[in-house]
Design an enzyme around this catalytic site. Structure first.
Site, PDB file in Angstrom:
ATOM      1  N   LYS A  34       0.956  -1.076   0.013  1.00  0.00           N
ATOM      2  CA  LYS A  34      -0.049  -0.019  -0.240  1.00  0.00           C
ATOM      3  C   LYS A  34       0.859   1.051   0.019  1.00  0.00           C
ATOM      4  O   LYS A  34       1.737   1.142   1.040  1.00  0.00           O
ATOM      5  CB  LYS A  34      -0.852   0.117   1.034  1.00  0.00           C
ATOM      6  N   SER A 111      -9.160   1.609   2.738  1.00  0.00           N
ATOM      7  CA  SER A 111      -8.614   3.025   1.900  1.00  0.00           C
ATOM      8  C   SER A 111      -7.457   1.916   1.612  1.00  0.00           C
ATOM      9  O   SER A 111      -6.225   2.084   0.174  1.00  0.00           O
ATOM     10  CB  SER A 111      -7.400   3.682   2.882  1.00  0.00           C
ATOM     11  N   SER A 135      -9.616  -0.539   6.915  1.00  0.00           N
ATOM     12  CA  SER A 135      -9.303   0.110   5.773  1.00  0.00           C
ATOM     13  C   SER A 135      -8.628  -1.387   5.509  1.00  0.00           C
ATOM     14  O   SER A 135      -8.281  -1.689   4.098  1.00  0.00           O
ATOM     15  CB  SER A 135      -8.362   0.649   5.987  1.00  0.00           C
TER      16      SER A 135
END
Length: 392
Positions: A34, A111, A135
């Site tokens: 990420k 996210s 997330s």
């Protein structure tokens, strides 16, 4: 060879490869990171063009990335995230929305959207994410994969962009429970022999908070879990305080986010997208009395959750339903976000590990079922999932 990104999962500035070891428990496996974690020599964008433009390229990688590389994994790129990781949708106003391979017309969740999409779409074997309010857990449910939020503070978050440090945790995704456990052995310090929980609890109030058809879809997965672990005892988690728990999370997350980024936001004035813009604006004018009240409530929540889940494991729904459709209205997404946070915030408030398992579908779309354990029981949850997978 660069990954063939058919899902808009990877950042253009993060299409880099790293491999430092050929041997180890992750040898032969590739992974994505990420774009909230630093990778030496590659920019960290945090889902924001302004963050990308105003921060230097890191000279060191986050320790969690180094651990995966030292275990033989091959990193193949950095993945999209919602702006500043402050969303649960996966729709980034600047970089677009990764495709949810399990439900292409629906959002992937955020996210950690790119990491979930890349894993579900078999672009990588596993992917690193972060989880503050859900997330990793929510995208795992939406995309039909495993995803864990680890015990708060157990895996260092050095070299990662903060959102709300009192809630931020490391997490990861994989398509197999066995691989989830292998990654846990790499990333978790002092991994003891996994223990079976002494008792199994079921969050009856959280199941009551979702639609009956969603509960019905979860029943076969619940039956598999209880056949393995034993008959669960019904318990109330938040009861009639679900909305208050959600609001306390909103307030404290906002307090943390403004403390972390308020000076940068005030100076740079980034052009945040919908949702993120409003959340930062509200964070800038928080009432200190409201913050104090939320802190007091969180202390009570922590005491309750730690008393409830010490050795037992708690079964709960991961999400209120399947992933919302892409390009849903802002109001619809905010309403779904609020319902999601009511399910996700109990573990977050108390810093507990939570593992979402891909055990159900509804209308042809994935739906996750969660295990929540006591602090430091991450490997116990991963072992249960692996045993369930082996049982078929």
């Amino acid at each position: 060879m660069p990954v063939d990104d058919t899902l808009n999962a990877f950042c253009a500035h993060g299409l880099i490869e790293r491999q430092t070891q050929q041997q180890g428990p992750l040898a032969g496996l590739n992974f994505a990171v990420k774009d909230f974690f630093d990778v030496a020599g590659a920019p960290t964008g945090a889902g924001s063009p302004e963050w990308l433009a105003t921060h230097p390229v890191p000279e060191r990688s986050a320790p969690v990335v180094d651990r995966l590389l030292a275990a033989g994994g091959k990193m193949v790129g950095k993945t999209h995230t919602d702006e500043m990781a402050w969303s649960l949708n996966g729709e980034n106003a600047h970089y677009g929305t990764p495709i949810n391979p399990a439900a292409p017309g629906r959002i992937p969740g955020g996210s950690s959207s790119g990491s979930a999409a890349a894993t579900a779409g078999k672009l990588v074997d596993f992917a690193l994410g972060s989880d503050t309010g859900g997330s990793v857990r929510l995208p795992a449910s939406y995309c039909g994969i495993y995803g864990i939020r680890t015990t708060h503070g157990r895996i260092p978050l050095d070299g990662a962009v903060p959102l709300a440090p009192s809630y931020d945790t490391v997490g990861w995704f994989a398509r197999s429970a066995e691989l989830m456990a292998t990654i846990g052995n790499v990333l978790l310090d002092d991994v003891p022999v996994p223990r079976r929980p002494s008792r199994v609890l079921i969050a009856q109030d959280l199941f009551a908070a979702i639609e009956p058809r969603v509960v019905e879809a979860l029943r076969p997965g619940l039956a598999r879990l209880t056949a393995l672990l034993g008959k669960p005892t019904p318990v109330e988690v938040a009861g009639d305080e679900r909305a208050a728990w959600r609001n306390a999370f909103r307030v404290l997350q906002s307090r943390d986010a403004w403390a972390a980024h308020g000076a940068w936001v005030s100076e740079v004035k980034p052009a945040f997208g919908p949702g993120v813009k409003e959340r930062f604006a509200a964070a800038a004018v928080l009432d200190p009395a409201e913050v104090a009240e939320a802190e007091a409530l969180r202390e009570r929540i922590i005491a309750k959750m730690l008393a409830l889940i010490e050795d037992p494991v708690l079964i709960a729904p991961t999400a209120p339903g399947i992933a919302p459709l892409r390009n849903s209205s802002g109001d619809a997404l905010e309403a779904f976000r609020a319902r999601s946070i009511e399910l996700l915030c109990p573990a977050g408030h108390a810093g507990l590990p939570q593992l979402s398992l891909p055990l159900a579908t509804l209308d042809g779309c994935p739906l996750g079922l969660s295990l929540i354990g006591g602090r430091g029981s991450d490997e116990d949850l991963l072992a249960i999932a692996a045993e369930l997978e082996r049982a078929g």
